[in-house]
Write an enzyme that holds these catalytic residues in place. Structure first.
Site, PDB file in Angstrom:
ATOM      1  N   ASP A 204      46.142  38.886  32.380  1.00  0.00           N
ATOM      2  CA  ASP A 204      46.038  38.901  30.921  1.00  0.00           C
ATOM      3  C   ASP A 204      46.866  40.063  30.401  1.00  0.00           C
ATOM      4  O   ASP A 204      47.514  40.775  31.175  1.00  0.00           O
ATOM      5  CB  ASP A 204      44.569  39.027  30.497  1.00  0.00           C
ATOM      6  N   ASP A 206      46.358  43.478  27.895  1.00  0.00           N
ATOM      7  CA  ASP A 206      45.324  44.297  27.271  1.00  0.00           C
ATOM      8  C   ASP A 206      45.949  45.286  26.286  1.00  0.00           C
ATOM      9  O   ASP A 206      46.905  45.982  26.632  1.00  0.00           O
ATOM     10  CB  ASP A 206      44.563  45.092  28.346  1.00  0.00           C
ATOM     11  N   ASP A 320      43.476  40.547  25.515  1.00  0.00           N
ATOM     12  CA  ASP A 320      42.295  41.317  25.110  1.00  0.00           C
ATOM     13  C   ASP A 320      42.720  42.412  24.134  1.00  0.00           C
ATOM     14  O   ASP A 320      43.631  43.186  24.428  1.00  0.00           O
ATOM     15  CB  ASP A 320      41.636  41.991  26.329  1.00  0.00           C
TER      16      ASP A 320
HETATM   17  N1  DCP Z   1      37.831  47.220  32.677  1.00  0.00           N
HETATM   18  C1  DCP Z   1      36.811  47.679  33.478  1.00  0.00           C
HETATM   19  N2  DCP Z   1      35.726  46.896  33.686  1.00  0.00           N
HETATM   20  C2  DCP Z   1      35.626  45.687  33.114  1.00  0.00           C
HETATM   21  C3  DCP Z   1      36.650  45.204  32.299  1.00  0.00           C
HETATM   22  C4  DCP Z   1      37.749  46.009  32.102  1.00  0.00           C
HETATM   23  O1  DCP Z   1      36.890  48.768  34.002  1.00  0.00           O
HETATM   24  N3  DCP Z   1      34.541  44.941  33.344  1.00  0.00           N
HETATM   25  C5  DCP Z   1      39.031  48.056  32.457  1.00  0.00           C
HETATM   26  C6  DCP Z   1      39.760  48.349  33.723  1.00  0.00           C
HETATM   27  C7  DCP Z   1      40.837  47.345  33.766  1.00  0.00           C
HETATM   28  C8  DCP Z   1      41.156  47.172  32.318  1.00  0.00           C
HETATM   29  O2  DCP Z   1      39.946  47.359  31.635  1.00  0.00           O
HETATM   30  O3  DCP Z   1      41.964  47.748  34.481  1.00  0.00           O
HETATM   31  C9  DCP Z   1      41.713  45.849  32.018  1.00  0.00           C
HETATM   32  O4  DCP Z   1      40.952  44.824  32.632  1.00  0.00           O
HETATM   33  P1  DCP Z   1      41.653  43.620  33.378  1.00  0.00           P
HETATM   34  O5  DCP Z   1      40.569  42.763  33.919  1.00  0.00           O
HETATM   35  O6  DCP Z   1      42.637  42.992  32.475  1.00  0.00           O
HETATM   36  O7  DCP Z   1      42.366  44.331  34.619  1.00  0.00           O
HETATM   37  P2  DCP Z   1      43.881  44.682  34.878  1.00  0.00           P
HETATM   38  O8  DCP Z   1      44.643  44.696  33.605  1.00  0.00           O
HETATM   39  O9  DCP Z   1      43.850  45.944  35.658  1.00  0.00           O
HETATM   40  O10 DCP Z   1      44.355  43.535  35.826  1.00  0.00           O
HETATM   41  P3  DCP Z   1      45.249  42.241  35.495  1.00  0.00           P
HETATM   42  O11 DCP Z   1      46.639  42.656  35.770  1.00  0.00           O
HETATM   43  O12 DCP Z   1      44.775  41.193  36.436  1.00  0.00           O
HETATM   44  O13 DCP Z   1      45.017  41.876  34.056  1.00  0.00           O
HETATM   45 MG    MG Z   2      44.731  43.034  32.324  1.00  0.00          MG
END
Ligand code: DCP
Ligand code: MG
Length: 396
Positions: A204, A206, A320
């Protein structure tokens, strides 16, 4: 041939937030196997087991060289019996039989397909499987009632499950920036999540939104969402108070500010750049020529319907949005940059080593019974007694 006695014995600190973990991984075969087992545990709704495998994988990601023998791992933290067994299997046979058989199991495949639907978690997926639903086709045919998120998730399944590229994230960033500054001039948009850590793809995109004057960000999210909706950019959206942060982080938040902190889960409609292969060179004043996507890469009103055989002129992307008051911005930025394990380890460090509570809103010192202010991530690391780790080294 490496002599065991001569092989380097690795050493890493206990907490992932004490380590520098770049995207360069010298032990991808090992960490892929452990991550697959972590994913499976999470899909089975066994988070404890999931975290154990994630921690083990993170330790191996931080190593400066490939592991060649188990003896090199003696004394390393977070490597439990089960993880060590997996590592041994990979070192001896080249792959993990447990990871391979899990990957091939019908249950894992079904859980993965069903939770790939936006709005479907492990519990719902498990319930469907118990009722004989293992595929999207079976789900569609079953007539089970889906909530609004799940309906959108099913409708845009392929788009939502296709990795998002950095170029797509940047294109969406420009749209979000336009939306935000149109409804509140001076407001600021920051790309967070995996892309801020330097990842080239993500599941996604963010964004964190704030305004340099405290309080001006209040009521911003509904306006941004309305603007995006009016321009036809949203396939789905749901705006909520941030319950994830509320439930997990106890006292580490100023209660009075909670209602200001909003999150919008959305599915964006992003125009495909049909001229992706024929990018126009743009000449800069310094004489350097760079490639640039054509201006209308994210046209505002993409065609609504196309014949089934035609490729869609747009794709669905999970986005998000989070709005934070400027007083909490550093905490929100740190909290939303990830990785998830890095965040978890920061909170564990704060609690166990410093008697503090860290959230995406604030840092509370339980000994002094007061909040510790910060206007930058660097200050938060300093409060926590940690060396600063830049985003690109938080890929635990
Ligand atoms: N986050 C968290 N716990 C959650 C949701 C979010 O700590 N339950 C924080 C840490 C994540 C960030 O928000 O790194 C963004 O969530 P993502 O699920 O989008 O994770 P990433 O961006 O790191 O991974 P991706 O590249 O798969 O989107
Ligand atoms: Mg993400």
């Amino acid at each position: 041939q490496i002599n065991e006695a001569e092989a380097m014995v690795f050493s890493v600190p206990n907490y992932a937030c004490q380590r520098r973990t770049t995207l360069e991984n010298h032990n991808a075969v090992l960490t892929d196997a452990l991550s697959l087992l972590a994913e499976n545990a999470e899909l089975e709704d066994e988070d404890g087991r999931g975290v154990a495998f994630r921690r083990a994988a993170a330790v191996l990601k931080a190593l400066p060289k490939p592991v060649t023998s188990l003896t090199q791992l003696r004394g390393l933290p977070c490597l439990g019996e089960h993880s060590l067994r997996v590592i041994q299997d990979v070192l001896e046979t080249g792959s993990s039989s447990e990871a391979e058989s899990t990957k091939q199991s019908e249950r894992f495949k079904a859980l993965k397909v069903l939770t790939g639907i936006f709005g479907v978690g492990p519990k719902t997926a498990a319930w469907w499987i118990r009722h004989g639903i293992n595929t999207l086709h079976q789900l569609r045919a079953s007539g089970h009632t889906l909530n609004r998120a799940q309906q959108a998730g099913l409708e845009h399944y392929d788009g939502v499950n296709r990795p998002v590229t950095k170029a797509e994230a940047d294109a969406i960033g420009e749209i979000v920036e336009t939306a935000v500054t149109s409804v509140l001039p001076g407001a600021q948009v920051t790309l967070t999540g995996g892309f801020r850590r330097g990842k080239l793809t993500g599941h996604d995109v963010d964004f964190l939104i704030t305004h340099p004057e405290e309080g001006r960000e209040e009521g911003l999210m509904p306006k941004v969402v309305s603007w995006l909706e009016s321009q036809g950019f949203l396939l789905y959206q749901k705006t909520t108070r941030n319950s994830y942060l509320e439930s997990k982080d106890g006292p580490a938040r100023p209660a009075s500010n909670m209602d200001r902190f909003e999150r919008c889960f959305s599915i964006f409609k992003l125009a495909e750049d049909e001229r992706r292969e024929t990018k126009q060179p743009e000449t800069r004043t310094d004489g350097v020529t760079r490639l640039r996507a054509s201006e209308d890469a994210c046209g505002r009103q993409p065609a609504l319907s196309q014949a089934d055989e035609e490729p869609k002129p747009w794709r669905a992307v999970r986005v998000d949005l989070v709005v934070s008051p400027i007083s909490q911005f550093a905490f929100a930025l740190l909290g939303w940059t990830g990785s998830k394990l890095f965040e978890r380890e920061l909170r564990r460090w704060a609690g166990y080593e410093k008697t503090m509570s860290l959230s995406s809103h604030a840092l509370y010192d339980n000994k002094q019974s007061r909040y510790l202010k910060a206007t930058s991530e660097e200050e938060i690391f300093a409060h926590l007694g940690l060396e600063y780790v830049p985003p690109s080294e938080r890929n635990a």
